[in-house]
Write a protein that holds these residues in place. Structure first.
Motif, short mmCIF file in Angstrom:
data_model
loop_
_atom_site.label_atom_id
_atom_site.label_comp_id
_atom_site.label_asym_id
_atom_site.label_seq_id
_atom_site.Cartn_x
_atom_site.Cartn_y
_atom_site.Cartn_z
N GLU A 27 0.72 -1.07 0.03
CA GLU A 27 0.06 0.09 -0.11
C GLU A 27 0.85 1.40 -0.07
O GLU A 27 0.56 2.12 -0.73
N GLY A 28 1.94 1.15 1.02
CA GLY A 28 2.71 2.57 0.74
C GLY A 28 3.63 2.45 -0.78
O GLY A 28 3.60 3.88 -0.95
N HIS A 29 3.83 1.48 -1.14
CA HIS A 29 4.37 1.69 -2.54
C HIS A 29 3.37 2.42 -3.74
O HIS A 29 3.84 3.13 -4.26
N MET A 30 2.14 1.83 -3.50
CA MET A 30 1.16 2.54 -4.52
C MET A 30 0.94 3.91 -4.10
O MET A 30 1.00 4.76 -4.93
N PHE A 31 0.93 4.37 -2.88
CA PHE A 31 0.65 5.85 -2.51
C PHE A 31 2.14 6.60 -2.88
O PHE A 31 1.88 7.54 -3.45
N GLU A 32 3.22 5.96 -2.80
CA GLU A 32 4.43 6.73 -3.09
C GLU A 32 4.57 6.78 -4.64
O GLU A 32 4.95 7.88 -5.20
N THR A 33 4.05 5.88 -5.43
CA THR A 33 3.89 5.84 -6.69
C THR A 33 3.07 7.06 -7.23
O THR A 33 3.23 7.82 -8.19
N LEU A 34 1.99 7.09 -6.75
CA LEU A 34 0.82 8.15 -7.04
C LEU A 34 1.46 9.44 -6.78
O LEU A 34 1.31 10.37 -7.65
N GLU A 35 2.06 9.73 -5.63
CA GLU A 35 2.71 10.98 -5.50
C GLU A 35 3.74 11.30 -6.46
O GLU A 35 3.95 12.50 -6.91
N ALA A 36 4.63 10.44 -6.68
CA ALA A 36 5.55 10.76 -7.70
C ALA A 36 4.96 10.92 -9.33
O ALA A 36 5.40 11.78 -9.81
N LEU A 37 3.98 10.35 -9.43
CA LEU A 37 3.26 10.67 -10.67
C LEU A 37 2.44 12.12 -10.82
O LEU A 37 2.65 12.74 -11.78
N MET A 38 1.86 12.39 -9.35
CA MET A 38 1.31 13.63 -9.38
C MET A 38 2.53 14.76 -9.54
O MET A 38 2.12 15.69 -10.29
N THR A 39 3.57 14.51 -8.95
CA THR A 39 4.57 15.59 -9.14
C THR A 39 5.14 15.73 -10.64
O THR A 39 5.39 16.75 -11.09
N HIS A 40 5.50 14.50 -11.31
CA HIS A 40 5.77 14.45 -12.39
C HIS A 40 4.76 15.07 -13.47
O HIS A 40 5.09 15.87 -14.53
N ARG A 41 3.32 14.85 -13.49
CA ARG A 41 2.53 15.29 -14.22
C ARG A 41 2.28 16.53 -13.87
O ARG A 41 2.08 17.44 -15.12
N THR A 42 2.42 17.18 -12.71
CA THR A 42 2.27 18.74 -12.73
C THR A 42 3.33 19.39 -13.38
O THR A 42 3.11 20.22 -14.10
#
Length: 457
Positions: free
Chosen positions: A268-283
């Motif tokens: 679950e922590g990996h999924m959350f980290e991946t989402l946050e990295a994606l949000m930063t990258h897409r922004t």
């Protein structure tokens, strides 16, 4: 978390109160079907859409339709699914017009491992083709992406890092081969790796995984310092995310043999980290805030603080982590069904079957919703009246990739939850049908231990 006493569907007036508050999703124009849902989502920039099974057509179709409206009407630009990063990234390249794949079915071909039907089915094909067509006239930075959040692709991600580095810096590729060589000594089987390292029969590779992740990041920073920019920013991001996945997967496979709790929380922590990295990258890529819609099982999407099994085990969920960090900037939607059919297997690695979903147990939320006699509806659980009524503890059904109907007569596929805490909204489909896999039998359904072991979710 204190759970309220169990109740039956005979709570005075509860059916009438639900009927007053529900949004009928059948008797409404198709283009306005999810209007009320979009209104409730409001300005949230992260929307999670769940599923009570891994093989229900109505769940996949509703998620796709709602996601399409989020993209078109609210500017969502990131679709993140419960799937492996490298497999989903091939789909991402297809919808971005960046691959040689000629159709969505071909772009999904990397989803080879059990349970392949959760990604390789006709509903996903239709959505992927829609997303590609939607993106076609848009500038690259405005195109919506398709990504995987999960961490099971240990060896495929190792291969992806090496292949990328070989193409941009052969010396770095050689260094990565030496670094990741630690894993190759323990066969290309992540479960075997976890077993041997956990019992000290072989050295673990955590140090090597950390080193390689740092080297990928250092290379990107050095490139930015020397040139003022990263020429292949997307490629570096892909490589870094794979290197991050290798590190987290290495830890996950070691922990899974110590018990479910630690391994589950790492996932679950990996999924959350991946989402946050994606949000930063897409922004950064789009020069405006990222907005993400997530597809995953209810077990991940719901807030674990209101799921009794999670609280007893000390387990977290992706939905909980998002609520704790983003609170009102997120919206969690659960999907439920009372009866029908589902695509699932009888045991690990078995071929997918079209199985009967028995009518839900009388003490369940699904049975309560069945008593409303509305075939498909949405409920806003933030509504004060609904929040109170559906905060009471009831059974909730969860079917993973394994479904044994006989055991469902007991509690095998059920857990206790407080629905209005678990989700912000819920869609109920009283009768549902199985998804149609692209390969109904054989071929893509391997006989080894699946990567969703031991939960099937």
């Amino acid at each position: 978390m204190d759970f309220h006493p169990a109740v039956t569907s005979s709570d005075p007036g509860i059916e009438d109160r639900i009927r007053r508050q529900l949004v009928d999703l059948v008797h409404v124009a198709e283009d306005k079907r999810y209007g009320a849902v979009l209104d409730k989502i409001g300005d949230a920039s992260i929307v999670l859409i769940g599923e009570a099974t891994h093989g229900t057509h109505q769940f996949y179709r509703a998620r796709a339709e709602l996601t399409q409206q989020l993209i078109e009407e609210k500017g969502f630009n990131t679709v993140a699914v419960e799937a492996d990063w490298p497999d989903a990234y091939r789909v991402h390249r297809y919808v971005q017009q960046q691959s040689k794949d000629t159709c969505a079915e071909r772009a999904l071909v990397d989803f080879q491992r059990f349970p392949a039907w959760t990604s390789r089915n006709t509903d996903v094909v239709r959505f992927v083709e829609w997303l590609r067509a939607h993106n076609l006239p848009l500038q690259a930075e405005k195109r919506a992406g398709f990504y995987g959040l999960d961490l099971y692709s240990l060896y495929r991600s190792i291969e992806a890092v090496i292949n990328y580095l070989d193409g941009v810096d052969p010396d770095a590729g050689k260094s990565a081969r030496q670094c990741y060589g630690c894993f190759e000594e323990i066969y290309e089987d992540p479960q075997q790796y976890g077993l041997l390292t956990n019992y000290a029969a072989s050295k673990n590779c955590e140090e090597e995984a950390i080193k390689q992740l740092m080297e990928v990041r250092d290379m990107a920073m050095a490139k930015a310092r020397s040139d003022g920019f990263i020429n292949d920013e997307e490629g570096f991001f892909y490589a870094e995310m794979n290197a991050r996945l290798v590190l987290n997967a290495e830890r996950y496979y070691r922990e899974m043999f110590k018990g479910r709790d630690a391994g589950w929380n790492l996932r679950e922590g990996h999924m959350f980290e991946t989402l946050e990295a994606l949000m930063t990258h897409r922004t950064a890529k789009g020069h405006h805030p990222a907005k993400a819609v997530i597809w995953a099982h209810n077990w991940h999407v719901g807030d674990g603080r209101f799921m009794e099994m999670m609280t007893k085990r000390g387990e977290l969920t992706l939905g909980q982590l998002i609520k704790e960090r983003y609170s009102d900037n997120s919206y969690l939607i659960g999907l439920t069904t009372y009866e029908g059919t589902v695509a699932a297997a009888s045991d690990w690695g078995d071929p997918v079957e079209r199985k009967i979903v028995r009518p839900a147990l009388p003490e369940s939320y699904e049975a309560l919703f069945h008593s409303i006699e509305c075939p498909v509806f949405f409920l806003d659980l933030k509504n004060e009246e609904m929040a109170e009524d559906l905060r009471k503890r009831r059974l909730e059904r969860a079917i993973g990739v394994i479904y044994r109907a006989a055991s469902a007569a007991g509690l095998t596929h059920y857990f206790y939850a407080q629905l209005s805490g678990q989700f912000d909204g819920v869609m109920h489909f009283d009768k549902s049908d199985a998804v149609i896999p692209l390969e109904p039998t054989g071929g893509l359904f391997a006989v080894d231990v699946p990567e969703t072991y031991p939960t099937g979710i």
